[in-house]
Structure formats: C-alpha cells, structure tokens
Design an enzyme around this catalytic site. Structure first.
Site, short mmCIF file in Angstrom:
data_model
loop_
_atom_site.label_atom_id
_atom_site.label_comp_id
_atom_site.label_asym_id
_atom_site.label_seq_id
_atom_site.Cartn_x
_atom_site.Cartn_y
_atom_site.Cartn_z
N HIS A 152 24.81 -18.21 13.53
CA HIS A 152 24.41 -19.60 13.33
C HIS A 152 23.11 -19.66 12.53
CE1 HIS A 152 22.50 -23.43 14.80
NE2 HIS A 152 23.71 -23.87 14.54
N LYS A 171 29.69 -29.47 6.59
CA LYS A 171 29.05 -30.23 7.66
C LYS A 171 29.57 -31.67 7.60
CE LYS A 171 25.80 -29.15 9.99
NZ LYS A 171 25.71 -28.58 11.36
#
Length: 396
Positions: free
Chosen positions: A301, A172
């Site tokens: 996801h 991320k």
C-alpha cells in the site's frame, strides 16, 4: 552491546507540493503532508523516519521526543511499548500510536543500518529482489468539472504510461456516480488492453452497488478491487455475491489483528501491507509472513510518501517472497522532495531498491527545512471537500 545513543530528536511536519489536487471518495488532497522524525547520535549519525502528517501524530511524537534522548536505537521493543497506553490490548491495530511508532522505528533502523554499513533489508534476512514493480496511480483531479473528469484521468494515464512505463494501473474511484466510473474503467481497458487494472473506491459503495460495479468490472477484466465497502462483513457478502473478482484491503484489513479476524470472514484475497499502518518494518514483515502461512499473497500500500518512506517501502517489498503484485506508489505526483539530488527514478514501471546503508537515501537538510517551513505556512490541511462536510460511507 551497541554504543549507539540518541542525543537529539526533532519532529518536523512537512508540506510537499503536488502537481494537482487529487480527489478521492471523502474529499481532495491538495498536498502531501508527512511528519519526519530525525534522530541524531552522539557519534554524528542521523537517522530518518516518517509517517502521515496530522495533528494527532504530531502531538504524540512531540510529547515523546525528549524521552528518546539517551536511548539505544536497538531497543525497539521497549520503544514500541512506550508508545501505547498501559494495558491497551490493541497495541498495533492501525492506531495513531502505531503509525507514530513506525516513524521512530524507521529512524532507528536507518541509524542501525548506517552504523553497520548495511541496508535495512540486511537487518531482516536480506532481499529476494533488487527492483520493485510499481503501479501507476490514477486519480480524478480537483478543480476539473465532473463531465471532464474521465477525459483528464485518461490523459493522465497516457502520460504516466508513456513517461514511466507502467504495466499496472490503479484507478482511484468512488468519486463519481458508479455508472460513470464503470464507463471510465471500460475506457481504460480499451486504451490499455495489456495493462493490469485494479480499482479502489475507498469503501464508498454499499453491497448492492459493489455487486453491480464488480460484475461489470469482472467482464472488463481487473486484477483486484480494493475495499469496495468499508468493513469485513459487507466485503464478505460482496464476495459471496460476486464470485470471480479478487478482493484486496488496506481499510477493512489494516493490521495483523484484522488479518487474523478475516480468517473468520474469508473476505480478503490480498492484504495490502503498509509500514505505517502495520506498525513499522518488524510488524509489517511479520504480517506478510502470517499471510504467507495462511496461503495468501500480499500487495504493498502507499500513504503518499516522501523519498524517506518510499525507500522504506521499497526495502520492505524487497524482503517479501509472497509479493506478486506491483506496489502502490504516489511518488510520481511529488513536485518537491527531501532528497539531495534527483528524485528516485521510475524506469520501465520499476524502482530500484536502494543499496546504501540504512534506508539508502541521502536527505538534504536544506530541503527538509524548506519543506518544514512550507508546513509552517500551511498548517495541517483538511482532506474534506472545500466548504463541504465530511462524507459518510457508503456514498452509493
């Protein structure tokens, strides 16, 4: 005709503690916040569903709760239309109503599975796999100076690979200067030469920055980049300028409608399916099959789930024939959960698909109440940086 009838509805926001505040491009997450929908039936069954926790979803679900009493949990299409304002064309386009409905549908399917003694997968044609590969989700941690952020992220990567056996790592990013993040990606590749790497800046980059970063990432070697920029037009231009890098999305493409729209742009290789964003099991599986028809594989996801939604995501993933990628999961960060007993295990980088009836997890009502009480103490938390203003995209 089923004899199931809902006779009680509770809408319970939860605050679930995590080990460290997690940084992303628009701020930081200090705890996972979820809303649990608890449906009870006249014959004593309880079904659970869940979605992201915030005031809009909570208000909508609370306002709707009383009207669910007396309804048949099999009548999902009627419930779906009840959630949308009359005449709304984009009924299922990642809206608050869509995500709130997904929690109700999840709870109804949990009830149906428990009443029939079958797991949710059996309600949708059965599973094609018994375990799901999971990606190790890597974040920069809140409170860490930027100069030390990469070192701590690398230390976290070593820890989760050793502890859980991940062979795919999701980085991320979109938090630090792009050049610093290129260096972090290169360090990840050096330390984990056999791992598949993917990155996700949450739309933080403009076209020029995306091209520069993805050109470097192509040389380093990545599985895919998720949402380098914030919309399909930009991502299509990035794709044109950076051949050889697969692109994924759960922002620019986050619904069946936007998946169909991308047929015109040709921007996305990997739609990332999410039960909440796509509007529940039925819509998510329909979207995955739509992708299959269009010649695309899909990924899964994650929305910072408790064990309720984590089990649901595993059940969904088990039904997807066109899922060659490790599924995203934040479950490793949870410090407390709603389960009776131990957390869902991650072993060898994989999670087993629950086999019990419904969602296949046993919710501890005491834990549920305790995490709800914790929410009553915290309220809904902002994701903005402490003392800061919301961040506008692109950041670079």
């Amino acid at each position: 005709m089923t004899g199931l009838r809902i006779d009680r509805v509770r809408v319970l926001p939860l605050t679930l503690p995590i080990a460290n505040a997690l940084r992303y491009t628009q701020g930081r997450v200090g705890a996972f916040q979820r809303i649990v929908v608890e449906l009870s039936t006249t014959d004593g069954l309880i079904g659970y569903g869940e979605c992201r926790g915030d005031l809009l979803r909570y208000t909508l679900l609370s306002d709707l709760a009383e009207s669910l009493v007396g309804t048949d949990p099999y009548q999902l299409e009627t419930l779906r239309w009840r959630m949308a304002p009359q005449g709304l064309v984009e009924l299922f386009s990642g809206t608050v109503a869509v995500q709130a409905y997904s929690a109700i549908e999840m709870a109804c399917l949990d009830l149906i599975g428990k009443s029939t003694g079958r797991p949710v997968t059996d309600l949708f044609g059965g599973r094609v796999r018994e375990e799901i590969e999971i990606a190790g989700y890597l974040y920069y941690f809140g409170g860490t100076p930027d100069g030390e952020a990469a070192d701590r992220l690398l230390a976290s990567a070593r820890d989760v690979v050793n502890r859980y056996g991940f062979t795919t790592l999701k980085y991320k990013c979109g938090v630090l200067e792009p050049e610093a993040e290129i260096r972090t990606l290169a360090r990840l590749r050096e330390e984990f030469p056999d791992c598949r790497l993917r990155l996700d800046p949450n739309g933080a980059w403009g076209v020029g920055t995306s091209v520069r970063v993805l050109a470097a990432a192509r040389e380093i070697g990545i599985e895919y980049a998720e949402d380098p920029a914030a919309n399909l037009a930009k991502i299509a231009r990035i794709r044109e300028l950076t051949p050889g890098v697969a692109l994924a999305s759960n922002q620019a493409v986050a619904s069946p409608e936007t998946m169909a729209l991308d047929q015109a742009f040709g921007a996305i290789d990997v739609p990332l399916i999410d039960l909440n964003w796509y509007g529940g099991f039925r819509a998510a599986l329909s979207a995955a099959r739509m992708a299959e028809l269009l010649g695309r594989d899909v990924g899964v996801h994650s929305s910072m789930e408790s064990a309720i939604s984590q089990s649901a995501q595993l059940q969904m993933a088990a039904c997807l024939a066109n899922l060659p990628y490790a599924s995203d999961s934040h479950y490793l960060y949870l410090q407390d959960d709603v389960l009776a007993g131990d957390p869902l295990p991650i072993t060898g980088g994989r999670m087993q698909v629950p086999t019990g009836p419904g969602l296949g997890v046993e919710v501890d009502t005491g834990q549920l109440e305790r995490l709800h009480n914790r929410w009553q103490e915290t309220g809904f938390l902002s994701w903005d940086e402490p003392g800061g203003r919301p961040v506008l995209l692109p950041r670079w």
